[in-house]
Design a protein around this motif. Structure first.
Motif, PDB file in Angstrom:
ATOM      1  N   THR A  57       4.456  -0.347  17.073  1.00 20.91           N
ATOM      2  CA  THR A  57       4.819   0.934  16.464  1.00 20.91           C
ATOM      3  C   THR A  57       3.646   1.875  16.738  1.00 20.91           C
ATOM      4  O   THR A  57       2.615   1.455  17.259  1.00 20.91           O
ATOM      5  CB  THR A  57       5.056   0.807  14.947  1.00 20.91           C
ATOM      6  N   ILE A  58       3.817   3.146  16.387  1.00 20.57           N
ATOM      7  CA  ILE A  58       2.734   4.099  16.632  1.00 20.57           C
ATOM      8  C   ILE A  58       1.572   3.807  15.690  1.00 20.57           C
ATOM      9  O   ILE A  58       0.434   3.624  16.116  1.00 20.57           O
ATOM     10  CB  ILE A  58       3.234   5.557  16.489  1.00 20.57           C
ATOM     11  N   GLU A  59       1.867   3.752  14.407  1.00 23.55           N
ATOM     12  CA  GLU A  59       0.837   3.393  13.439  1.00 23.55           C
ATOM     13  C   GLU A  59       0.622   1.876  13.500  1.00 23.55           C
ATOM     14  O   GLU A  59       1.502   1.141  13.945  1.00 23.55           O
ATOM     15  CB  GLU A  59       1.279   3.787  12.020  1.00 23.55           C
ATOM     16  N   GLY A 114      -4.600   5.592   4.386  1.00 25.77           N
ATOM     17  CA  GLY A 114      -4.316   4.339   3.689  1.00 25.77           C
ATOM     18  C   GLY A 114      -3.650   3.305   4.580  1.00 25.77           C
ATOM     19  O   GLY A 114      -3.840   2.097   4.403  1.00 25.77           O
ATOM     20  N   ILE A 115      -2.867   3.791   5.563  1.00 24.59           N
ATOM     21  CA  ILE A 115      -2.229   2.829   6.471  1.00 24.59           C
ATOM     22  C   ILE A 115      -2.932   2.796   7.830  1.00 24.59           C
ATOM     23  O   ILE A 115      -2.433   2.220   8.788  1.00 24.59           O
ATOM     24  CB  ILE A 115      -0.713   3.113   6.638  1.00 24.59           C
ATOM     25  N   ARG A 116      -4.102   3.454   7.898  1.00 22.94           N
ATOM     26  CA  ARG A 116      -4.897   3.350   9.131  1.00 22.94           C
ATOM     27  C   ARG A 116      -6.189   2.573   8.862  1.00 22.94           C
ATOM     28  O   ARG A 116      -7.069   2.497   9.707  1.00 22.94           O
ATOM     29  CB  ARG A 116      -5.214   4.749   9.676  1.00 22.94           C
ATOM     30  N   ILE A 117      -6.307   2.061   7.659  1.00 18.54           N
ATOM     31  CA  ILE A 117      -7.402   1.154   7.326  1.00 18.54           C
ATOM     32  C   ILE A 117      -6.736  -0.206   7.144  1.00 18.54           C
ATOM     33  O   ILE A 117      -5.949  -0.397   6.210  1.00 18.54           O
ATOM     34  CB  ILE A 117      -8.103   1.590   6.018  1.00 18.54           C
ATOM     35  N   SER A 130       2.851   0.187  24.085  1.00 23.90           N
ATOM     36  CA  SER A 130       3.867   1.211  23.873  1.00 23.90           C
ATOM     37  C   SER A 130       4.731   0.838  22.673  1.00 23.90           C
ATOM     38  O   SER A 130       4.619  -0.261  22.133  1.00 23.90           O
ATOM     39  CB  SER A 130       4.717   1.347  25.135  1.00 23.90           C
ATOM     40  N   LYS A 131       5.579   1.757  22.269  1.00 25.83           N
ATOM     41  CA  LYS A 131       6.539   1.503  21.192  1.00 25.83           C
ATOM     42  C   LYS A 131       7.936   1.578  21.769  1.00 25.83           C
ATOM     43  O   LYS A 131       8.280   2.638  22.310  1.00 25.83           O
ATOM     44  CB  LYS A 131       6.387   2.550  20.099  1.00 25.83           C
ATOM     45  N   PRO A 132       8.826   0.611  21.646  1.00 27.23           N
ATOM     46  CA  PRO A 132       8.472  -0.738  21.258  1.00 27.23           C
ATOM     47  C   PRO A 132       7.644  -1.397  22.371  1.00 27.23           C
ATOM     48  O   PRO A 132       7.588  -0.841  23.444  1.00 27.23           O
ATOM     49  CB  PRO A 132       9.848  -1.401  21.123  1.00 27.23           C
ATOM     50  N   GLN A 171      -0.637  17.676  14.664  1.00 29.90           N
ATOM     51  CA  GLN A 171       0.199  16.513  14.991  1.00 29.90           C
ATOM     52  C   GLN A 171       0.703  15.879  13.698  1.00 29.90           C
ATOM     53  O   GLN A 171       0.143  16.120  12.635  1.00 29.90           O
ATOM     54  CB  GLN A 171      -0.623  15.519  15.812  1.00 29.90           C
ATOM     55  N   PRO A 172       1.763  15.069  13.799  1.00 30.02           N
ATOM     56  CA  PRO A 172       2.258  14.453  12.565  1.00 30.02           C
ATOM     57  C   PRO A 172       1.194  13.563  11.929  1.00 30.02           C
ATOM     58  O   PRO A 172       0.385  12.941  12.628  1.00 30.02           O
ATOM     59  CB  PRO A 172       3.451  13.613  13.024  1.00 30.02           C
ATOM     60  N   PHE A 173       1.208  13.541  10.620  1.00 33.89           N
ATOM     61  CA  PHE A 173       0.261  12.708   9.875  1.00 33.89           C
ATOM     62  C   PHE A 173       1.059  12.022   8.773  1.00 33.89           C
ATOM     63  O   PHE A 173       1.753  12.685   8.011  1.00 33.89           O
ATOM     64  CB  PHE A 173      -0.839  13.603   9.289  1.00 33.89           C
ATOM     65  N   GLY A 196       2.527  10.398   5.449  1.00 32.65           N
ATOM     66  CA  GLY A 196       2.302  10.660   4.027  1.00 32.65           C
ATOM     67  C   GLY A 196       1.210   9.769   3.418  1.00 32.65           C
ATOM     68  O   GLY A 196       0.325  10.273   2.727  1.00 32.65           O
ATOM     69  N   PRO A 197       1.233   8.448   3.687  1.00 34.15           N
ATOM     70  CA  PRO A 197       0.200   7.589   3.088  1.00 34.15           C
ATOM     71  C   PRO A 197      -1.186   7.782   3.709  1.00 34.15           C
ATOM     72  O   PRO A 197      -2.155   7.155   3.273  1.00 34.15           O
ATOM     73  CB  PRO A 197       0.707   6.164   3.357  1.00 34.15           C
ATOM     74  N   GLY A 198      -1.265   8.634   4.738  1.00 36.18           N
ATOM     75  CA  GLY A 198      -2.559   9.027   5.301  1.00 36.18           C
ATOM     76  C   GLY A 198      -3.374   7.862   5.827  1.00 36.18           C
ATOM     77  O   GLY A 198      -2.842   6.883   6.376  1.00 36.18           O
ATOM     78  N   ASN A 206       0.931  13.564  22.021  1.00 38.62           N
ATOM     79  CA  ASN A 206       1.696  13.984  20.852  1.00 38.62           C
ATOM     80  C   ASN A 206       1.091  13.517  19.540  1.00 38.62           C
ATOM     81  O   ASN A 206       1.241  14.144  18.522  1.00 38.62           O
ATOM     82  CB  ASN A 206       3.137  13.496  20.970  1.00 38.62           C
ATOM     83  N   GLN A 207       0.422  12.380  19.578  1.00 43.48           N
ATOM     84  CA  GLN A 207      -0.246  11.916  18.370  1.00 43.48           C
ATOM     85  C   GLN A 207      -1.422  11.042  18.784  1.00 43.48           C
ATOM     86  O   GLN A 207      -1.282  10.191  19.658  1.00 43.48           O
ATOM     87  CB  GLN A 207       0.740  11.112  17.504  1.00 43.48           C
ATOM     88  N   TYR A 208      -2.556  11.243  18.174  1.00 41.78           N
ATOM     89  CA  TYR A 208      -3.721  10.424  18.494  1.00 41.78           C
ATOM     90  C   TYR A 208      -4.622  10.352  17.287  1.00 41.78           C
ATOM     91  O   TYR A 208      -4.769  11.312  16.540  1.00 41.78           O
ATOM     92  CB  TYR A 208      -4.457  10.945  19.734  1.00 41.78           C
ATOM     93  N   LYS A 242       0.851  -1.207   0.000  1.00 40.00           N
ATOM     94  CA  LYS A 242       0.000   0.000   0.000  1.00 40.00           C
ATOM     95  C   LYS A 242       0.878   1.245   0.000  1.00 40.00           C
ATOM     96  O   LYS A 242       0.666   2.179  -0.759  1.00 40.00           O
ATOM     97  CB  LYS A 242      -0.919   0.007   1.234  1.00 40.00           C
ATOM     98  N   ARG A 243       1.883   1.256   0.875  1.00 39.04           N
ATOM     99  CA  ARG A 243       2.802   2.407   0.952  1.00 39.04           C
ATOM    100  C   ARG A 243       3.464   2.677  -0.395  1.00 39.04           C
ATOM    101  O   ARG A 243       3.561   3.808  -0.844  1.00 39.04           O
ATOM    102  CB  ARG A 243       3.915   2.097   1.956  1.00 39.04           C
ATOM    103  N   LYS A 244       3.911   1.594  -1.024  1.00 35.16           N
ATOM    104  CA  LYS A 244       4.616   1.725  -2.305  1.00 35.16           C
ATOM    105  C   LYS A 244       3.698   2.303  -3.370  1.00 35.16           C
ATOM    106  O   LYS A 244       4.087   3.206  -4.124  1.00 35.16           O
ATOM    107  CB  LYS A 244       5.079   0.330  -2.746  1.00 35.16           C
TER     108      LYS A 244
END
Ligand code: XMP
Length: 513
Positions: free
Chosen positions: A509-511, A397-400, A504-506, A389-391, A393-395, A433-435, A297-299
């Motif tokens: 990962t966050i995503e 797409g990697i949260r589905i 937690s990470k590790p 907050q950071p988002f 690039g693949p948006g 920091n990110q949610y 998906k990322r690619k």
């Protein structure tokens, strides 16, 4: 305008960026330079003060980083922190040895007694907690120096040669655990280096605009706008400096958060720039259809970004300058200009390698993240963009999880917006920091009204972190989670269960992908 400059000479300590940030917080511009920087270069920079950082080595080890003793002849005040303190002692004829017994080795919070007649500790209480982290001990203080602080275990916590303006502290004034640490740095800057304190974001903004104008002339500038903090602030700065010579390309891949595309577009309305918004939802979703492997998906998303830029490239023709949102931590961490460019290239998220331009402009290259935000405010960017907050690039797409469809993206957008609203309503948006929300590909049975449901499970994720390399799950109050869960299940048809990720990470990962 030329700013007063303090140089933070980096000997490999873990808090070096923090020292630099603290100095800037005190209103004095500073730069971090590696200890390999030649003396002639330091001298040419004409600093008002130099700070030697900490480091993991022992000064008596011949392989440890040293600096030529000629630095002490520049007539510039020097503050050594931890390893930096030992280096001053070692270089000027003192003796540093391993702490012979464990009691002289100090780690962590330590009650410390200060000689407040010393300029470094002027105006401070005589006793305070300091944060120690050293295994070496100054057995002999160099000639001309006096002991100006001690602890129960160690008589030599700080040394000073007031006449020459040389100071060394075994503890870390830059970390919050050291009481009045910032005041000590302030004293060094203002009482010893006689700083005027000319570093303000308003000034920086004016200087940066003038130098960009001078550099760009009537050239054409291209910027890939992602909607993230760095590219948005860079865009606002360039817009202010060169107006309609700037073209910003914003690719809306249909996987942005709710209203995000419109918000970004609106924020730049007031500037006379060419903002090209490419609405490419269909292209991205078609390319992603049926694909569930995260890496694939990322690619695919990365590739499609490039395809879109090719289309835009044909429209705008050759450009003179390409803007990148590289910030100072990237520069310090990479250590070399080359590496910083490679990293920022990655940041622009998909510009093809052959985009034709003469030069790269990195207007945020010397700023820390909090300074970038301040600059954004100075330029009049709205708070929601500046504090974003950071988002990735693949948006979305990697949260589905699993294959990506428009229906799923819409579900997730709604649920994510509700979660963010409730976190903000509960006053927790600045604590985390990110949610975000993740749409899992798992369905489960539920009951709503009198009917059975068989719908998706949504996961909520919140983390606290400083560097995003490691992270802890955020202890969001139950009331906020409860409000978000209740609203999501009621308002978003297709989701009937909400879980909260407490990993937690590790090891996670966050995503999720
Ligand atoms: P992870 O999931 O690796 O994320 O713990 C660490 C940080 O990086 C962000 N992230 C990305 N950012 N492109 C990006 O621009 C990506 O492919 C990407 N993947 C993760 C993530 O949101 C977190 O802030």
């Amino acid at each position: 305008m030329e700013h007063e400059l303090v140089i933070v000479l980096d000997f490999g300590g873990q808090y070096n960026q923090l020292i630099a940030r603290r100095v800037r917080e005190c209103g004095v511009y500073c730069e971090v330079k590696p200890y390999t920087t030649p003396l002639a270069e330091l001298k040419a920079a004409n600093p008002i003060g130099i700070i030697f950082t900490g480091g993991p080595n022992s000064v008596y080890d011949p392989a440890s980083p040293h600096y030529t003793s000629e630095i002490f002849q520049l007539g510039v005040p020097i503050l050594g922190i931890c390893y930096g303190c030992q280096l001053i002692a070692h270089s000027l004829g003192g003796l540093v040895t391993p702490a012979v017994d464990d009691s002289a080795r100090e780690y962590g919070k330590t009650e410390t007694f200060y000689d407040t007649s010393c300029r470094l500790f002027q105006g401070l209480p005589e006793t305070g907690i300091s944060w120690m982290s050293h295994g070496d001990y100054m057995a002999k203080v160099p000639e001309g120096f006096q002991l100006v602080a001690h602890s129960a275990a160690c008589p030599n916590v700080a040394i000073a040669d007031e006449a020459r303006g040389f100071y060394g502290v075994q503890f870390h004034p830059e970390v919050n655990h050291t009481e009045n640490g910032l005041k000590m740095l302030h004293n060094f800057l203002y009482e010893v280096c006689h700083a005027k304190g000319d570093w303000t974001m308003g000034d920086y903004c004016k200087t940066a605009i003038a130098s960009i104008r001078q550099k760009v002339g009537d050239g054409k500038v291209l910027l890939a706008l992602s909607g993230g903090v760095d590219s948005s602030v860079a865009a606002a700065l360039l817009a202010e400096a060169v107006g309609d010579q700037l073209t910003c390309v914003f690719v809306d891949h249909g996987l942005m958060r709710k209203d995000e595309g419109d918000e970004v577009e609106k924020a730049f309305e007031k500037w006379n720039i060419h903002l090209i918004r490419m609405n490419e939802e269909e292209r991205f979703l078609t390319a992603l259809a049926g694909v569930s492997d995260p890496e694939q998906k990322r690619k695919i998303i990365g590739e499609q970004f490039i395809r879109v830029f090719e289309v835009v490239g044909k429209q705008i023709g050759a450009v003179d300058y390409l803007v990148q949102g590289t910030i100072y931590p990237d520069v310090i961490e990479s250590g070399t200009g080359d590496a910083a460019v490679i990293k920022s290239h990655h940041n622009v998220g998909g510009l093809p390698d052959y985009v034709d331009f003469k030069e790269i402009i990195e207007p945020l290259r010397m700023l820390f993240k909090d300074e970038v935000r301040q600059l954004g405010r100075e330029l009049g960017l709205p708070e929601y963009l500046v504090m974003r907050q950071p988002f990735p690039g693949p948006g979305l797409g990697i949260r589905i999880i699993g294959d990506v469809t428009k229906e799923k993206a819409d579900l997730l957008r709604e649920a994510d917006a509700i979660f963010r609203e409730e976190v903000a309503k509960g006053g927790w948006d600045r604590n985390i920091n990110q949610y975000f929300a993740v749409l899992t590909n798992m369905r489960s049975v539920g009951v709503m009204g009198d009917g059975r449901t068989y719908d998706y499970t949504l996961a909520l994720r919140g983390v606290t972190t400083t560097d995003f390399m490691t992270a802890d799950w955020a202890r969001i109050p139950y009331e906020i989670l409860d409000a978000a869960s209740t609203r999501i299940v009621n308002e978003v048809k297709g989701i009937n269960r909400v879980v909260y990720d407490i990993t937690s990470k590790p090891p996670a990962t966050i995503e999720w992908e």
